[in-house]
Design a protein around this motif. Sequence first.
Motif, PDB file in Angstrom:
ATOM      1  N   ASP A  31      -8.741   2.750  -0.040  1.00  0.00           N
ATOM      2  CA  ASP A  31      -7.890   1.324  -1.188  1.00  0.00           C
ATOM      3  C   ASP A  31      -9.138   0.942  -2.069  1.00  0.00           C
ATOM      4  O   ASP A  31      -8.996   0.354  -3.184  1.00  0.00           O
ATOM      5  N   GLN A  45       0.657  -1.207   0.277  1.00  0.00           N
ATOM      6  CA  GLN A  45      -0.261   0.077   0.142  1.00  0.00           C
ATOM      7  C   GLN A  45       1.155   1.022   0.016  1.00  0.00           C
ATOM      8  O   GLN A  45       0.440   2.130  -1.088  1.00  0.00           O
ATOM      9  N   SER A 102      -5.390   2.862 -10.291  1.00  0.00           N
ATOM     10  CA  SER A 102      -6.276   4.789  -9.135  1.00  0.00           C
ATOM     11  C   SER A 102      -5.517   5.672  -9.242  1.00  0.00           C
ATOM     12  O   SER A 102      -6.782   6.550  -9.607  1.00  0.00           O
ATOM     13  N   ASN A 103      -4.690   5.654 -10.837  1.00  0.00           N
ATOM     14  CA  ASN A 103      -4.431   7.442 -10.818  1.00  0.00           C
ATOM     15  C   ASN A 103      -5.695   7.779 -11.598  1.00  0.00           C
ATOM     16  O   ASN A 103      -6.055   8.777 -11.252  1.00  0.00           O
ATOM     17  N   THR A 134      -1.722   7.167  -4.298  1.00  0.00           N
ATOM     18  CA  THR A 134      -2.772   7.251  -4.409  1.00  0.00           C
ATOM     19  C   THR A 134      -3.250   7.125  -3.210  1.00  0.00           C
ATOM     20  O   THR A 134      -4.894   7.945  -3.753  1.00  0.00           O
ATOM     21  N   HIS A 135      -3.112   6.295  -2.142  1.00  0.00           N
ATOM     22  CA  HIS A 135      -3.850   5.533  -1.111  1.00  0.00           C
ATOM     23  C   HIS A 135      -3.642   7.272  -0.360  1.00  0.00           C
ATOM     24  O   HIS A 135      -5.419   6.926  -0.252  1.00  0.00           O
ATOM     25  N   LEU A 173     -10.629   3.079  -5.168  1.00  0.00           N
ATOM     26  CA  LEU A 173      -9.478   3.519  -5.875  1.00  0.00           C
ATOM     27  C   LEU A 173      -9.375   2.147  -7.148  1.00  0.00           C
ATOM     28  O   LEU A 173      -9.435   2.671  -8.231  1.00  0.00           O
ATOM     29  N   TYR A 174     -10.102   1.850  -6.623  1.00  0.00           N
ATOM     30  CA  TYR A 174      -9.421  -0.026  -7.995  1.00  0.00           C
ATOM     31  C   TYR A 174     -11.349   0.189  -8.520  1.00  0.00           C
ATOM     32  O   TYR A 174     -11.539  -0.801  -9.053  1.00  0.00           O
ATOM     33  N   ALA A 223      -0.878  -1.165 -10.248  1.00  0.00           N
ATOM     34  CA  ALA A 223      -1.688  -0.695  -9.246  1.00  0.00           C
ATOM     35  C   ALA A 223      -1.982   1.439  -9.154  1.00  0.00           C
ATOM     36  O   ALA A 223      -3.417   1.387  -9.466  1.00  0.00           O
ATOM     37  N   THR A 269      -8.850   6.459 -11.282  1.00  0.00           N
ATOM     38  CA  THR A 269     -10.063   7.098 -10.229  1.00  0.00           C
ATOM     39  C   THR A 269      -9.617   8.586  -9.776  1.00  0.00           C
ATOM     40  O   THR A 269     -10.025   9.011  -9.419  1.00  0.00           O
TER      41      THR A 269
END
Length: 339
Positions: free
Chosen positions: A142, A89, A321-322, A94-95, A145-146, A317, A324
């Motif tokens: 977490d 993580q 995630s970026n 992004t998290h 984002l996905y 990842a 979003t």
Amino acid sequence: MSVTNEAEKKKVIFSAIQPSGTITLGNYLGALRNWTALQDDYQCIFALADLHTITVRQEPTKFRHNALEAYALLLACGINVEKSLFFIQSHVHTHAELAWILNCYTQFGELSRMTQFKDKSTKHADNINVGLFTYPSLMAADILLYQADLIPVGADQKQHLELARDIAERFNRIYSPTFVVPQPYISKTGARVMSLQDPTKKMSKSDENANSCVAVLDKPEDIMRKFKRAITDSDGLIAYGEEKDGINNLMGIYACVTGKTNEQIETEFSGKGYGDFKTAVADAVIAHLQPIQEKFSHYMTDKAYLEKCYIESAEKALSISNRTLRKVMKKIGFIPKTY
Ligand code: TRP
């Protein structure tokens, strides 16, 4: 072509585990083993939730070691980086960024109602830090984002998932549909593994009684000793039933590692005593864990391979995630970043 792709798109599953020390037989049979079984049918995204772990003070060397061990052990348990993403993580920035944003869409009152926060602030009364309080919005980040559809969670994380859903719905309502609203994934298999010393309580690594909890990396002789000392009951029957929490738990564990049904187990042990049964459960658990322990030791000697796995996953990842995060920031009204 793109229509077909869309139709065939696998649902996304996201889950994460904290690298806070020992991974127990309960973590393995209750969660990890189910995760690995999902990898063919879903697009699975798994993370080692190390940002969550610092809500409780960590000793740096030990923390780093625990995280690498947990990563290697989860690979040994069957997470396959050819099929799934499995990243750390803190490697995917992004998290933390989305977590901050979501904090501004989460109410103080909502976080105050989280039972885990209340429990943990009693347990760590000398360090009730703000991270402990906002932990659920990091967890929501977490997941969201996905654009995850399904989240396998145990009972202790259900309230946090509910909150993630509420935050997603709120954001979608204020702006326009942005996040997939995740659903809990309830596994059909897998056991809730209870303490070997008090089978009315969940098996926990933080139990003071060391004999109550089996770790996936425990030595065979320790596993045998712990099962031999496991609490049973007084009627002497190896059968599933009410007020037989100890035997029910051992039967559940045995069923999980051998694939046998309760009826088969009852037949196998009819006329036999608890001593025989406990030894058989221990032997089955030892045999089941042996290949995992061997793979783990092998991975720990190949740090370069571990690094390759977590870097490749983190890169993918980050790119997912970026997308979003950028969408979210645009909707809120931040000046778009052009670099
Ligand atoms: N909070 C979870 C735990 O301690 C770990 C976690 C972090 C998680 N982020 C998550 C679980 C997202 C599911 C989805 O067990």
